[in-house]
Design a protein around this motif. Structure first.
Motif, PDB file in Angstrom:
ATOM      1  N   ASN A 295      23.996  35.386  35.452  1.00 32.93           N
ATOM      2  CA  ASN A 295      23.059  34.184  36.035  1.00 32.93           C
ATOM      3  C   ASN A 295      21.496  34.746  35.702  1.00 32.93           C
ATOM      4  OD1 ASN A 295      24.878  32.720  37.449  1.00 32.93           O
ATOM      5  ND2 ASN A 295      24.900  34.001  39.090  1.00 32.93           N
ATOM      6  N   ASP A 296      21.237  35.685  34.948  1.00 26.86           N
ATOM      7  CA  ASP A 296      19.995  36.137  34.380  1.00 26.86           C
ATOM      8  C   ASP A 296      19.629  35.158  33.225  1.00 26.86           C
ATOM      9  OD1 ASP A 296      19.672  38.212  36.380  1.00 26.86           O
ATOM     10  OD2 ASP A 296      19.827  39.711  34.945  1.00 26.86           O
ATOM     11  N   LYS A 297      18.568  34.963  33.043  1.00 19.74           N
ATOM     12  CA  LYS A 297      18.205  34.415  31.703  1.00 19.74           C
ATOM     13  C   LYS A 297      18.361  35.559  30.524  1.00 19.74           C
ATOM     14  CE  LYS A 297      16.378  30.223  31.355  1.00 19.74           C
ATOM     15  NZ  LYS A 297      16.915  28.868  30.833  1.00 19.74           N
ATOM     16  N   ALA A 298      18.823  35.041  29.415  1.00 21.14           N
ATOM     17  CA  ALA A 298      19.148  36.068  28.400  1.00 21.14           C
ATOM     18  C   ALA A 298      17.767  36.288  27.694  1.00 21.14           C
ATOM     19  CB  ALA A 298      20.233  35.635  27.277  1.00 21.14           C
ATOM     20  N   PRO A 299      17.279  37.614  27.652  1.00 28.31           N
ATOM     21  CA  PRO A 299      16.149  37.995  27.100  1.00 28.31           C
ATOM     22  C   PRO A 299      15.987  37.421  25.619  1.00 28.31           C
ATOM     23  CG  PRO A 299      16.711  39.996  27.940  1.00 28.31           C
ATOM     24  CD  PRO A 299      17.883  38.839  28.045  1.00 28.31           C
ATOM     25  N   ASP A 300      14.892  36.709  25.083  1.00 28.18           N
ATOM     26  CA  ASP A 300      14.863  36.256  23.915  1.00 28.18           C
ATOM     27  C   ASP A 300      14.595  37.471  22.816  1.00 28.18           C
ATOM     28  OD1 ASP A 300      14.866  34.313  21.876  1.00 28.18           O
ATOM     29  OD2 ASP A 300      12.705  33.664  22.083  1.00 28.18           O
ATOM     30  N   PHE A 301      14.706  37.312  21.774  1.00 27.85           N
ATOM     31  CA  PHE A 301      14.719  38.141  20.726  1.00 27.85           C
ATOM     32  C   PHE A 301      14.477  37.540  19.245  1.00 27.85           C
ATOM     33  CE2 PHE A 301      19.435  38.258  21.386  1.00 27.85           C
ATOM     34  CZ  PHE A 301      19.751  37.684  19.819  1.00 27.85           C
ATOM     35  N   ILE A 302      14.034  38.509  18.281  1.00 25.48           N
ATOM     36  CA  ILE A 302      14.102  37.840  16.986  1.00 25.48           C
ATOM     37  C   ILE A 302      14.642  39.199  16.187  1.00 25.48           C
ATOM     38  CG2 ILE A 302      12.590  37.232  15.044  1.00 25.48           C
ATOM     39  CD1 ILE A 302      10.669  36.038  16.901  1.00 25.48           C
ATOM     40  N   LEU A 303      15.700  38.939  15.441  1.00 27.95           N
ATOM     41  CA  LEU A 303      16.275  39.789  14.592  1.00 27.95           C
ATOM     42  C   LEU A 303      16.518  39.496  13.169  1.00 27.95           C
ATOM     43  CD1 LEU A 303      18.721  41.633  17.334  1.00 27.95           C
ATOM     44  CD2 LEU A 303      16.542  42.661  16.159  1.00 27.95           C
ATOM     45  N   PRO A 304      16.456  40.285  12.099  1.00 30.14           N
ATOM     46  CA  PRO A 304      16.713  40.251  10.766  1.00 30.14           C
ATOM     47  C   PRO A 304      18.231  39.788  10.667  1.00 30.14           C
ATOM     48  CG  PRO A 304      16.243  42.376  10.806  1.00 30.14           C
ATOM     49  CD  PRO A 304      16.051  41.854  12.080  1.00 30.14           C
TER      50      PRO A 304
ATOM     51  N   ALA B 158      16.829  46.260  25.497  1.00 27.43           N
ATOM     52  CA  ALA B 158      16.416  45.072  26.443  1.00 27.43           C
ATOM     53  C   ALA B 158      17.444  44.551  27.346  1.00 27.43           C
ATOM     54  CB  ALA B 158      15.641  44.025  25.477  1.00 27.43           C
ATOM     55  N   TYR B 159      18.674  44.480  26.885  1.00 28.93           N
ATOM     56  CA  TYR B 159      19.887  43.995  27.601  1.00 28.93           C
ATOM     57  C   TYR B 159      20.360  44.961  28.489  1.00 28.93           C
ATOM     58  CZ  TYR B 159      19.822  39.682  25.527  1.00 28.93           C
ATOM     59  OH  TYR B 159      19.417  38.177  25.004  1.00 28.93           O
ATOM     60  N   GLY B 160      19.829  46.268  28.503  1.00 28.55           N
ATOM     61  CA  GLY B 160      20.550  47.383  29.277  1.00 28.55           C
ATOM     62  C   GLY B 160      21.940  47.810  28.899  1.00 28.55           C
ATOM     63  N   ILE B 161      22.311  47.778  27.570  1.00 32.57           N
ATOM     64  CA  ILE B 161      23.521  48.246  27.385  1.00 32.57           C
ATOM     65  C   ILE B 161      23.628  49.545  27.242  1.00 32.57           C
ATOM     66  CG2 ILE B 161      25.309  47.809  25.523  1.00 32.57           C
ATOM     67  CD1 ILE B 161      24.071  45.368  25.033  1.00 32.57           C
ATOM     68  N   TYR B 162      25.029  50.190  27.594  1.00 29.99           N
ATOM     69  CA  TYR B 162      25.042  51.461  27.505  1.00 29.99           C
ATOM     70  C   TYR B 162      26.530  51.796  26.720  1.00 29.99           C
ATOM     71  CZ  TYR B 162      22.169  51.944  31.626  1.00 29.99           C
ATOM     72  OH  TYR B 162      20.855  52.207  32.499  1.00 29.99           O
ATOM     73  N   VAL B 163      27.380  50.819  26.294  1.00 31.49           N
ATOM     74  CA  VAL B 163      28.511  51.050  25.691  1.00 31.49           C
ATOM     75  C   VAL B 163      28.746  49.865  24.748  1.00 31.49           C
ATOM     76  CG1 VAL B 163      29.798  52.066  27.526  1.00 31.49           C
ATOM     77  CG2 VAL B 163      30.141  49.774  27.344  1.00 31.49           C
ATOM     78  N   LEU B 164      29.662  50.257  23.587  1.00 33.48           N
ATOM     79  CA  LEU B 164      29.906  49.072  22.447  1.00 33.48           C
ATOM     80  C   LEU B 164      31.338  48.989  22.690  1.00 33.48           C
ATOM     81  CD1 LEU B 164      27.499  50.046  19.530  1.00 33.48           C
ATOM     82  CD2 LEU B 164      27.074  48.299  21.228  1.00 33.48           C
ATOM     83  N   PRO B 165      31.778  47.948  22.539  1.00 30.79           N
ATOM     84  CA  PRO B 165      31.261  46.653  22.396  1.00 30.79           C
ATOM     85  C   PRO B 165      30.880  46.168  23.738  1.00 30.79           C
ATOM     86  CG  PRO B 165      33.621  46.333  21.968  1.00 30.79           C
ATOM     87  CD  PRO B 165      33.405  47.941  22.029  1.00 30.79           C
ATOM     88  N   THR B 166      29.797  45.496  23.707  1.00 32.31           N
ATOM     89  CA  THR B 166      29.398  44.622  24.776  1.00 32.31           C
ATOM     90  C   THR B 166      29.247  43.186  24.442  1.00 32.31           C
ATOM     91  OG1 THR B 166      28.392  46.443  26.098  1.00 32.31           O
ATOM     92  CG2 THR B 166      27.656  44.641  26.893  1.00 32.31           C
ATOM     93  N   SER B 167      29.842  42.243  25.121  1.00 35.35           N
ATOM     94  CA  SER B 167      29.568  40.744  24.765  1.00 35.35           C
ATOM     95  C   SER B 167      28.815  40.113  26.009  1.00 35.35           C
ATOM     96  CB  SER B 167      30.850  40.291  24.615  1.00 35.35           C
ATOM     97  OG  SER B 167      31.462  40.669  23.358  1.00 35.35           O
TER      98      SER B 167
ATOM     99  N   THR C  50      21.354  30.943  30.443  1.00 35.31           N
ATOM    100  CA  THR C  50      21.802  31.822  31.382  1.00 35.31           C
ATOM    101  C   THR C  50      22.916  32.520  31.057  1.00 35.31           C
ATOM    102  OG1 THR C  50      22.848  30.357  32.858  1.00 35.31           O
ATOM    103  CG2 THR C  50      20.278  30.734  33.204  1.00 35.31           C
ATOM    104  N   VAL C  51      23.089  33.566  31.713  1.00 37.46           N
ATOM    105  CA  VAL C  51      24.428  34.713  31.284  1.00 37.46           C
ATOM    106  C   VAL C  51      25.362  34.269  32.050  1.00 37.46           C
ATOM    107  CG1 VAL C  51      25.184  36.900  31.266  1.00 37.46           C
ATOM    108  CG2 VAL C  51      23.088  36.551  30.590  1.00 37.46           C
ATOM    109  N   ASN C  52      26.489  33.755  31.553  1.00 36.31           N
ATOM    110  CA  ASN C  52      27.846  33.219  32.486  1.00 36.31           C
ATOM    111  C   ASN C  52      28.687  34.549  32.546  1.00 36.31           C
ATOM    112  OD1 ASN C  52      29.796  31.346  33.392  1.00 36.31           O
ATOM    113  ND2 ASN C  52      31.005  32.162  31.783  1.00 36.31           N
ATOM    114  N   ARG C  53      28.713  35.659  31.617  1.00 35.18           N
ATOM    115  CA  ARG C  53      29.562  36.502  31.849  1.00 35.18           C
ATOM    116  C   ARG C  53      29.180  37.655  30.725  1.00 35.18           C
ATOM    117  NH1 ARG C  53      34.550  36.898  33.498  1.00 35.18           N
ATOM    118  NH2 ARG C  53      34.851  34.772  33.622  1.00 35.18           N
ATOM    119  N   VAL C  54      29.179  38.859  31.169  1.00 40.42           N
ATOM    120  CA  VAL C  54      29.127  40.050  30.697  1.00 40.42           C
ATOM    121  C   VAL C  54      30.304  40.992  30.447  1.00 40.42           C
ATOM    122  CG1 VAL C  54      27.712  42.239  30.297  1.00 40.42           C
ATOM    123  CG2 VAL C  54      26.736  40.209  31.400  1.00 40.42           C
TER     124      VAL C  54
END
Length: 178
Positions: free
Chosen positions: A41-50, A136-145, A153-157
């Motif tokens: 339910n959070d808004k996904a943080p915007d980003f710009i990546l190459p 920025a997304y607060g990730i601690y493990v890979l993979p994370t989707s 908005t985020v439906n599922r992590v």
């Protein structure tokens, strides 16, 4: 008098060093616990990546589309195993107003290109070389989707390898209404 002055200087230097150590420990231990984690339910943080071709990808440009963000690394065994599932999802949903974006964390372009060629992958990939988006997304493990609704908005992590049946179910949850 000279002895007192030296003692005073040593005390000041020791106090400064002790303050620096405490500040560093606090920032690395306590500060990490308070790291903002993107949740449902959070808004996904915007980003710009190459992208690999040098163009830039901006997440907010995909508002109105459902989006799957997948953070991965070529060294990560579960990431490798789920890539065919993500490729199939990309192929299946790309014409249904859905975007799949794989975000490689902290690897070189050459490593990623070789991985994609070796595994016959054609899905979109962007490079998070400094782990800024990962953090920025607060990730601690890979993979994370992250499965995002068309409004961003985020439906599922999901942390870990995605199965085919879960991928299908979760992608259908975020499909835009036709």
């Amino acid at each position: 008098m000279k002895k007192n002055k030296r003692l005073w200087m040593r005390t000041i230097i020791l106090a400064i060093l002790l303050s620096a150590v405490i500040y560093t420990l606090y920032g690395n231990l306590v500060g990490k616990d308070s790291k903002q984690v993107v949740q449902v339910n959070d808004k996904a943080p915007d980003f710009i990546l190459p992208k690999l071709n040098g163009e830039e990808l901006k997440l907010s440009e995909f508002r109105g589309k459902a989006v799957l963000l997948n953070f991965w690394g070529s060294w990560c065994a579960p990431c490798k195993k789920e890539m065919p599932v993500i490729q199939d999802a990309y192929d299946q949903y790309k014409d249904q107003n859905v975007e799949v974006i794989t975000i490689n964390v902290n690897e070189s372009e050459l490593t990623v290109k070789n991985f994609f060629e070796k595994n016959n992958l054609s899905l979109p990939v962007v490079m998070d070389k400094d782990s800024e988006v990962y953090d920025a997304y607060g990730i601690y493990v890979l993979p994370t989707s992250f499965f995002l609704h068309p409004d961003g908005t985020v439906n599922r992590v999901y942390k870990g390898e995605i199965t085919r049946e879960n991928m299908s179910k979760w992608m259908n949850e975020i499909l835009p209404e036709q």
